[in-house]
Motif scaffolding. Structure first.
Motif, PDB file in Angstrom:
ATOM      1  N   VAL A  56       0.943  -0.972  -0.048  1.00 15.72           N
ATOM      2  CA  VAL A  56      -0.114  -0.088   0.019  1.00 15.72           C
ATOM      3  C   VAL A  56       1.083   1.366   0.030  1.00 15.72           C
ATOM      4  O   VAL A  56       1.683   1.331   0.754  1.00 15.72           O
ATOM      5  N   ALA A  57       0.488   2.184  -0.775  1.00 12.87           N
ATOM      6  CA  ALA A  57       1.353   3.377  -1.057  1.00 12.87           C
ATOM      7  C   ALA A  57       0.585   4.652  -0.824  1.00 12.87           C
ATOM      8  O   ALA A  57      -0.654   4.567  -1.549  1.00 12.87           O
ATOM      9  N   PHE A  58       1.141   5.567  -0.271  1.00 17.73           N
ATOM     10  CA  PHE A  58       0.498   6.977  -0.369  1.00 17.73           C
ATOM     11  C   PHE A  58       1.607   8.194  -0.224  1.00 17.73           C
ATOM     12  O   PHE A  58       2.328   7.935   0.893  1.00 17.73           O
ATOM     13  N   GLY A  59       1.613   8.817  -1.145  1.00 13.99           N
ATOM     14  CA  GLY A  59       2.674   9.667  -1.020  1.00 13.99           C
ATOM     15  C   GLY A  59       3.753   9.148  -1.386  1.00 13.99           C
ATOM     16  O   GLY A  59       4.304   8.333  -2.368  1.00 13.99           O
ATOM     17  N   THR A  60       4.784   9.349  -0.313  1.00 12.00           N
ATOM     18  CA  THR A  60       6.350   8.741  -0.527  1.00 12.00           C
ATOM     19  C   THR A  60       6.426   7.652   0.382  1.00 12.00           C
ATOM     20  O   THR A  60       7.345   6.953   0.613  1.00 12.00           O
ATOM     21  N   LEU A  61       5.378   7.009   1.070  1.00 18.37           N
ATOM     22  CA  LEU A  61       5.337   6.051   1.854  1.00 18.37           C
ATOM     23  C   LEU A  61       4.620   4.612   1.444  1.00 18.37           C
ATOM     24  O   LEU A  61       3.719   4.951   0.663  1.00 18.37           O
ATOM     25  N   SER A  62       5.387   3.750   1.550  1.00 21.41           N
ATOM     26  CA  SER A  62       5.042   2.382   1.046  1.00 21.41           C
ATOM     27  C   SER A  62       4.995   1.392   2.091  1.00 21.41           C
ATOM     28  O   SER A  62       6.223   1.210   2.710  1.00 21.41           O
ATOM     29  N   ILE A 113      -5.133   6.356  -1.954  1.00 21.25           N
ATOM     30  CA  ILE A 113      -3.826   5.448  -1.887  1.00 21.25           C
ATOM     31  C   ILE A 113      -3.822   4.377  -3.228  1.00 21.25           C
ATOM     32  O   ILE A 113      -4.824   4.157  -3.956  1.00 21.25           O
ATOM     33  N   GLN A 114      -2.721   4.004  -3.398  1.00 18.39           N
ATOM     34  CA  GLN A 114      -2.384   2.952  -4.536  1.00 18.39           C
ATOM     35  C   GLN A 114      -1.990   1.654  -3.779  1.00 18.39           C
ATOM     36  O   GLN A 114      -1.403   1.415  -2.794  1.00 18.39           O
ATOM     37  N   ARG A 144      -1.210  -1.782 -10.458  1.00 19.79           N
ATOM     38  CA  ARG A 144      -1.220  -0.951  -9.422  1.00 19.79           C
ATOM     39  C   ARG A 144      -2.714  -0.378  -9.654  1.00 19.79           C
ATOM     40  O   ARG A 144      -3.242   0.018 -10.474  1.00 19.79           O
ATOM     41  N   PHE A 145      -3.646  -0.440  -8.279  1.00 14.20           N
ATOM     42  CA  PHE A 145      -4.907   0.037  -8.435  1.00 14.20           C
ATOM     43  C   PHE A 145      -4.907   0.993  -7.310  1.00 14.20           C
ATOM     44  O   PHE A 145      -4.259   1.012  -6.236  1.00 14.20           O
TER      45      PHE A 145
END
Length: 425
Positions: free
Chosen positions: A132-138, A194-195, A203-204
């Motif tokens: 799960v990714a949001f911004g620069t965080l995964s 979020i991705q 990627r969703f």
């Protein structure tokens, strides 16, 4: 009332002898009080943790989980010898795919499960390990596909929403609900996008519809989406899920219902007791160890009781001899010192119960840092409260103290008044 049938003069003598040495009596009563307080607090803490764990598991988790694992495996490939002479053999190929990760044709299986009389809720689940990714965080986190209305009946998301409404998930195909721990780690909130990268590598994008906090770490570290979206993310077909979560109407029938469902569906059904057996047995073992250690604290306090009574007997040889000369029987002398042991236990237990009650309230109010790795999470110590804690601790103290006073009381009863009055001892 405990001394009602004992002559008043016996009770008066017992208490006067006990409290002639006020400092010593106060110290031993304090020791009993502290021991009872520790035992009450330990019982409250251990039973509170067990009760809280069981309550959260029962209220916010499925009672039965039906997994993709088969109970009876399909027959493998078979090589049959020829029936008569000749060079021919028969090879039977079993073409059924063995996939223990999924439940196929889950709609049919759900219909069969719903026919069981004690089933209250059936919730299909698709579990997908993702990034799960949001911004620069995964972060690695599971995306769990559910039917929102059915999942809510099992895990009560609507009652634990920090933002948003869980029912919105059913009306939003690309929506996702985040557990509070995952939302905090991602710094994501309601309305963000979020991705997720699933097992198929695509990627969703999901839109955050809300954040919930159930107190169960597995749920609060997860993201919940609709089943079709999760199936696409995990590369499942439309008739495949990973498990079914079930709730029953009668927990006492839980094990029998699980056995019947496993027989009907040929899929492994595990109860919440089986899934939590390891942690429950560990907590019970820790509780037993704590109780034994605290009980020895009371035993040590009992040695103190024996010590003060033996000292009283040694100092009161002449008084005991005079009482016997005046007509006191051996059983009356014995009762005097047994009463002293019982009095120390009762006074110490009363003080200990009061201190124990105070300690329980203090511990309940102390904030703690919630663990993110266990099964459940709480920001307070879970302390139980029951009259049995105080009754059991007081009973232990009374038994130990009375038992400790048996030796000194028998020693006092055996005093020979003739030897004492003649100065032979």
């Amino acid at each position: 009332m405990i001394f009602a049938r004992i002559p008043r003069h016996i009770v008066t003598i017992a208490f006067r002898q006990l409290f002639q040495r006020k400092r010593q009596a106060a110290l031993i009563i304090s020791g009993i009080g502290v021991a009872v307080m520790v035992l009450v607090t330990a019982m409250s803490l251990m039973n509170g943790i067990l009760a809280s764990f069981a309550e959260k598991i029962v209220n916010n988790s499925p009672h039965i989980v039906l997994s993709g694992e088969k109970v009876h495996q399909p027959v493998g490939d078979t090589l049959l010898p020829p029936g008569g002479s000749g060079d021919h053999v028969f090879f039977i190929k079993n073409t059924e795919r063995q996939d223990e990760d999924v439940i196929k044709n889950y709609s049919m299986i759900m219909d069969a499960v719903r026919r069981e009389p004690h089933i209250a809720t059936v919730s299909p689940v698709v579990y997908v390990n993702t990034i799960v990714a949001f911004g620069t965080l995964s972060l690695p986190a599971p995306v769990i596909g559910v039917v929102a209305a059915e999942a809510d009946k099992i895990q009560h998301f609507s009652e634990n929403m920090l933002s948003g409404r869980f029912a919105e998930l059913e009306r939003t195909p690309d929506g996702v609900m985040l557990g509070s721990s995952l939302a905090r780690d991602l710094s994501a909130q309601m309305g963000d996008q979020i991705q997720c990268v699933g097992t198929v590598g695509d990627r969703f994008t999901f839109r955050v519809l809300g954040v919930f906090s159930t107190g169960m770490n597995d749920a609060d570290n997860s993201a919940y989406a609709n089943i079709p979206r999760a199936q696409t993310l995990g590369g499942f077909s439309r008739d495949e899920i990973t498990q079914m979560d079930l709730r029953v109407t009668d927990l006492e029938e839980n094990t029998l219902v699980a056995a019947r469902i496993a027989e009907v569906t040929n899929h492994k059904a595990t109860t919440w007791e089986e899934n939590s057996a390891g942690i429950l047995s560990l907590l019970k073992m820790i509780s037993s160890i704590v109780y034994v250690l605290v009980f020895f604290v009371i035993v040590v306090a009992g040695f103190g009781v024996a010590n003060i009574l033996i000292t009283n007997v040694l100092e009161k040889y002449r008084d005991i001899a005079i009482m016997k000369s005046l007509g006191f029987r051996r059983d009356e002398i014995t009762v005097i010192y047994l009463l002293q042991g019982a009095a120390v236990a009762l006074i110490g237990a009363a003080i200990g119960c009061l201190l124990g009650f105070v300690m329980i309230q203090v511990f309940r109010s102390i904030p703690v840092t919630p663990s993110q790795t266990g099964m459940i999470r709480s920001d307070r110590l879970q302390m139980g409260m029951s009259p049995w804690y105080f009754a059991m601790a007081s009973g232990f103290a009374l038994v130990v103290c009375v038992f400790a006073s048996i030796g000194p009381s028998r020693k006092a009863a055996r005093v020979n008044p003739v030897e004492i009055l003649r100065g032979e001892r």
